[in-house]
Design a protein around this motif. Structure first.
Motif, PDB file in Angstrom:
ATOM      1  N   LYS A  76      -8.950  21.294   6.278  1.00  0.00           N
ATOM      2  CA  LYS A  76      -8.775  21.442   5.395  1.00  0.00           C
ATOM      3  C   LYS A  76      -8.793  20.686   3.473  1.00  0.00           C
ATOM      4  N   LEU A  77      -8.680  19.244   4.156  1.00  0.00           N
ATOM      5  CA  LEU A  77      -8.862  17.881   3.263  1.00  0.00           C
ATOM      6  C   LEU A  77      -8.893  18.512   1.637  1.00  0.00           C
ATOM      7  N   GLU A  78      -8.719  18.716   0.462  1.00  0.00           N
ATOM      8  CA  GLU A  78      -9.204  18.672  -0.728  1.00  0.00           C
ATOM      9  C   GLU A  78      -9.619  16.945  -1.558  1.00  0.00           C
ATOM     10  N   ASP A  79      -8.216  17.116  -1.227  1.00  0.00           N
ATOM     11  CA  ASP A  79      -7.889  15.349  -1.609  1.00  0.00           C
ATOM     12  C   ASP A  79      -6.949  14.533  -0.500  1.00  0.00           C
ATOM     13  N   SER A  80      -7.501  13.543  -0.991  1.00  0.00           N
ATOM     14  CA  SER A  80      -7.478  13.328   0.199  1.00  0.00           C
ATOM     15  C   SER A  80      -6.252  11.574   0.378  1.00  0.00           C
ATOM     16  N   ARG A  81      -5.415  12.102  -0.993  1.00  0.00           N
ATOM     17  CA  ARG A  81      -4.098  11.738  -1.216  1.00  0.00           C
ATOM     18  C   ARG A  81      -3.260  12.476  -0.533  1.00  0.00           C
ATOM     19  N   TYR A  82      -3.962  14.141  -0.184  1.00  0.00           N
ATOM     20  CA  TYR A  82      -2.630  14.742   0.417  1.00  0.00           C
ATOM     21  C   TYR A  82      -1.625  13.907   1.172  1.00  0.00           C
ATOM     22  N   ALA A  83      -2.958  13.225   2.700  1.00  0.00           N
ATOM     23  CA  ALA A  83      -2.950  12.633   3.378  1.00  0.00           C
ATOM     24  C   ALA A  83      -1.077  12.102   3.442  1.00  0.00           C
ATOM     25  N   THR A  84      -1.433  10.730   2.601  1.00  0.00           N
ATOM     26  CA  THR A  84      -0.720  10.384   1.903  1.00  0.00           C
ATOM     27  C   THR A  84       0.422  10.620   1.395  1.00  0.00           C
ATOM     28  N   GLN A  85       0.978  12.005   0.912  1.00  0.00           N
ATOM     29  CA  GLN A  85       1.522  12.101   0.068  1.00  0.00           C
ATOM     30  C   GLN A  85       2.659  13.034   1.342  1.00  0.00           C
ATOM     31  N   VAL A  86       1.651  13.309   2.560  1.00  0.00           N
ATOM     32  CA  VAL A  86       2.529  14.221   4.170  1.00  0.00           C
ATOM     33  C   VAL A  86       2.895  12.573   4.451  1.00  0.00           C
ATOM     34  N   ALA A  87       2.464  11.708   4.208  1.00  0.00           N
ATOM     35  CA  ALA A  87       3.399  10.891   4.676  1.00  0.00           C
ATOM     36  C   ALA A  87       4.240  10.185   4.030  1.00  0.00           C
ATOM     37  N   ASP A  88       4.353  10.601   3.370  1.00  0.00           N
ATOM     38  CA  ASP A  88       5.851   9.850   2.114  1.00  0.00           C
ATOM     39  C   ASP A  88       6.766  10.960   2.313  1.00  0.00           C
ATOM     40  N   ARG A  89       6.180  12.743   1.878  1.00  0.00           N
ATOM     41  CA  ARG A  89       6.685  13.476   2.515  1.00  0.00           C
ATOM     42  C   ARG A  89       7.723  13.201   3.726  1.00  0.00           C
ATOM     43  N   ILE A  90       7.241  12.796   5.177  1.00  0.00           N
ATOM     44  CA  ILE A  90       7.888  12.503   6.445  1.00  0.00           C
ATOM     45  C   ILE A  90       9.033  11.326   5.473  1.00  0.00           C
ATOM     46  N   ILE A  91       8.448  10.455   5.740  1.00  0.00           N
ATOM     47  CA  ILE A  91       9.068   8.883   5.647  1.00  0.00           C
ATOM     48  C   ILE A  91      10.584   9.413   4.563  1.00  0.00           C
ATOM     49  N   TYR A 101       3.928   3.494   6.420  1.00  0.00           N
ATOM     50  CA  TYR A 101       2.382   4.172   7.188  1.00  0.00           C
ATOM     51  C   TYR A 101       0.987   3.157   6.456  1.00  0.00           C
ATOM     52  N   GLN A 102      -0.261   3.096   7.370  1.00  0.00           N
ATOM     53  CA  GLN A 102      -0.948   2.428   7.018  1.00  0.00           C
ATOM     54  C   GLN A 102      -2.225   3.076   7.084  1.00  0.00           C
ATOM     55  N   ILE A 103      -3.629   2.630   6.333  1.00  0.00           N
ATOM     56  CA  ILE A 103      -4.738   3.712   6.532  1.00  0.00           C
ATOM     57  C   ILE A 103      -5.403   2.699   7.076  1.00  0.00           C
ATOM     58  N   PHE A 104      -5.740   3.407   8.521  1.00  0.00           N
ATOM     59  CA  PHE A 104      -7.002   2.935   9.062  1.00  0.00           C
ATOM     60  C   PHE A 104      -8.145   2.187   8.307  1.00  0.00           C
ATOM     61  N   GLN A 140     -13.375  18.477   4.811  1.00  0.00           N
ATOM     62  CA  GLN A 140     -12.795  16.646   5.002  1.00  0.00           C
ATOM     63  C   GLN A 140     -11.695  16.492   5.991  1.00  0.00           C
ATOM     64  N   PHE A 141     -10.859  15.694   6.752  1.00  0.00           N
ATOM     65  CA  PHE A 141      -9.644  16.348   7.204  1.00  0.00           C
ATOM     66  C   PHE A 141      -8.931  14.764   7.986  1.00  0.00           C
ATOM     67  N   ALA A 142      -7.722  14.793   7.349  1.00  0.00           N
ATOM     68  CA  ALA A 142      -7.768  13.488   8.052  1.00  0.00           C
ATOM     69  C   ALA A 142      -5.796  13.664   9.212  1.00  0.00           C
ATOM     70  N   VAL A 143      -5.781  12.608  10.217  1.00  0.00           N
ATOM     71  CA  VAL A 143      -5.195  12.765  11.699  1.00  0.00           C
ATOM     72  C   VAL A 143      -3.616  11.755  10.926  1.00  0.00           C
TER      73      VAL A 143
END
Ligand code: C2E
Ligand code: MG
Ligand code: MG
Length: 516
Positions: free
Chosen positions: A167-182, A236-239, A109-112
């Motif tokens: 190489k996403l093991e957990d999709s929550r990582y994507a929102t965590q990254v977004a939070d970290r950026i913010i 952030y918003q998830i599509f 899995q991956f996220a953008v």
């Protein structure tokens, strides 16, 4: 040298390696001439050999140079020259690889994340493009600092970045990254002695299993990013697929709107403006309506913002002005209304800021034979706050022509009182939201009292918007508000129905007693 001068002997001699052939008896001059020729030939051969060697050397050198240039070029083709981050082309390759990997194994899995700076332009405009470039480099470094080694940060150009989380093991990582950026951008950047705050609107594509084309992944992440912007930025918003449908729907509306004038789908409705003391209709406000061929009646709140964003408002606004002036002129000609009856037309900010706006008005008034005094323009506070030379010029030119201005929705914008002093504005329209609250608490008139007092102090006419109950009407009369409009008197009507209303006497229930 031989006495045998037979041709076969000569051929034989050349075959075994002779360079030349002289027959006896010989002449020394001939021998010398032939030796001279041989020497010249040998010298020529040596020169050719040298030249060949030089040429080979040069070819080798050039080939090497070309190879270096080629490898630099291919690096440039995949890198953003400012930040040296992967560019769009490389991102697309990586996205394609990620999609391929996912096809091989659905667990891959991956996220953008699609990122767009919320207020980058003012930095460029105020500090210059070089400072802007420095800031972009600092931004890319800060972004990289919250990512793992295997995440791919790329710059699409301008202030747009895309992060591919592989190489996403957990999709929550994507929102965590977004939070970290913010969170990490809550701290300012120090640039040219100034603190600069940068925030991002981020669109995330989390569920990638339905995609085949990298362009589609990027498109949807971009759509989600626009949603984040529309919802107030710095988030952030998830599509979701509904976002894409909304974009398509909007695009369709945009296209349809461009054809609406030509297809005669637009109409002006009119709402009476009543003098509260007498109950007389003294004018009307023109309100645009769109009869969409498949969607039915579309209210202006849904299509005016689209028209403003696309610039189509200039055509639409011109049409509305021409239509309204034409109608009033006709009503006056027919004796339906008197010569002091006025029409108020809403004018958008960008329409009013046009340098030739007054010229357009002159042409419309001349064409429709309407007295300029009968035309009122409704603008919002934003228009006056623009404070550009053309706005100021337009206001004074309107004044020269006795075309009145009204501040629409007063109280909902800046409500800066200073501009009321600087510019001559004749009318103040109290926003419906204040009138709404009038009946809720008896004898608590809230801000309406203050607004009425401001209007009176500035010698402006006050028009209350959205009067729905006789109680509200009574309160407004009590406070000394001179004019009003609202459903209590009439909803906006098509011009034909407006003519009928103007021809009939006013309903009795408009008259109310003063509140105790
Ligand atoms: P606005 O200029 O403030 O117009 C008043 C709005 O309040 C109108 O909505 C009107 O129908 C509504 N209204 C009037 N009385 C009542 C009432 O008693 N109760 C309630 N609930 N509403 C009332 P409408 O026609 O939907 O127009 C919305 C806005 O669209 C207008 O607000 C104006 O800003 C804009 N607009 C309309 N026509 C044009 C136009 O030709 N050009 C531009 N630029 N904007 C326009
Ligand atoms: Mg208005
Ligand atoms: Mg209004």
């Amino acid at each position: 040298m031989s006495a045998a001068d037979d041709i076969t002997n000569k051929i034989e001699a050349f075959k075994v390696g002779g360079a030349d052939y002289i027959t006896k008896p010989f002449h020394i001059e001939e021998v010398l001439a032939r030796i001279q020729n041989q020497l010249a030939m040998i010298e020529a051969q040596q020169t050719i050999c040298q030249l060949n060697a030089q040429l080979e050397g040069r070819v080798k050198e050039r080939t090497k140079q070309l190879e270096t240039a080629n490898s630099q070029l291919s690096k440039l083709a995949f890198r953003d020259p400012l930040t040296w981050l992967p560019n769009r082309a490389l991102l697309m390759q990586r996205l394609q690889e990620a999609l391929n990997q996912r096809q091989i194994n659905p667990d891959n899995q991956f996220a953008v994340l699609y990122l767009d700076c919320d207020r980058f332009k003012p930095v460029n405009d105020s500090l210059g493009h070089q400072a802007g470039d420095e800031l972009l480099i600092a931004i890319s470094e800060r972004l990289n600092s919250v990512l793992r080694q295997e995440d791919c940060l790329s710059r699409l150009g301008g202030d747009e970045f895309v992060i591919l989380l592989g190489k996403l093991e957990d999709s929550r990582y994507a929102t965590q990254v977004a939070d970290r950026i913010i969170n990490s951008f809550a701290l300012p950047f120090r640039l040219r002695g100034k603190d600069i705050f940068i925030s991002f609107s981020i669109g995330i594509v989390l569920e990638c299993s339905d995609y085949w084309d990298p362009e589609e992944v990027l498109r949807d992440a971009d759509t989600a990013m626009y949603q984040a912007k529309a919802l107030g930025k710095d988030q952030y918003q998830i599509f979701e697929p509904s976002m894409y449908q909304a974009v398509c729907h909007r695009l369709q509306l945009e296209t349809d709107l461009r054809q609406a004038i030509q297809r005669q789908e637009l109409a002006l409705y009119y709402q009476p403006i009543v003098e509260l003391a007498t109950g007389n209709i003294v004018g009307v406000e023109a309100l645009i309506r769109w009869h969409h061929p498949t969607q039915g009646l579309i209210p202006p709140d849904r299509f005016i913002p689209i028209a403003e964003e696309t610039g189509f408002i200039l055509k639409l606004g011109h049409w509305a002005l021409r239509e309204a002036c034409g109608h009033l002129s006709y009503w006056q000609d027919q004796g339906i209304v008197g010569s002091s009856f006025s029409v108020s037309v809403n004018v958008s900010a960008c329409q009013f800021a046009q340098p030739d706006f007054v010229k357009q008005l002159d042409e419309i008034l001349a064409e429709t034979h309407l007295d300029p005094q009968c035309l009122k323009l409704e603008i919002t506070e934003t228009v006056i706050m623009q404070d550009t030379p053309s706005v100021a010029d337009n206001i004074s030119n309107l004044q020269e022509r006795s075309i009145q201005l009204s501040i629409d929705d007063f109280g909902t914008g800046y409500s800066s009182l200073s501009y009321l002093h600087s510019f001559s504005v004749e009318n103040l329209k109290i926003d419906r939201s204040f009138i709404n609250r009038l009946h809720k608490k008896k004898n608590n008139f809230g801000l309406v009292t203050a607004i009425v007092q401001i209007g009176k102090a500035m010698k402006m006419n006050l028009i209350a918007e959205g009067i729905e109950t006789s109680e509200q009407l009574a309160h407004l009369k009590f406070l000394g508000c001179q004019f009003g409009q609202g459903y209590l008197f009439s909803k906006p009507l098509p011009s034909q129905e407006m003519i009928t209303l103007l021809a009939t006497t006013l309903p009795k229930h408009w008259e109310t007693s003063e509140p105790s």
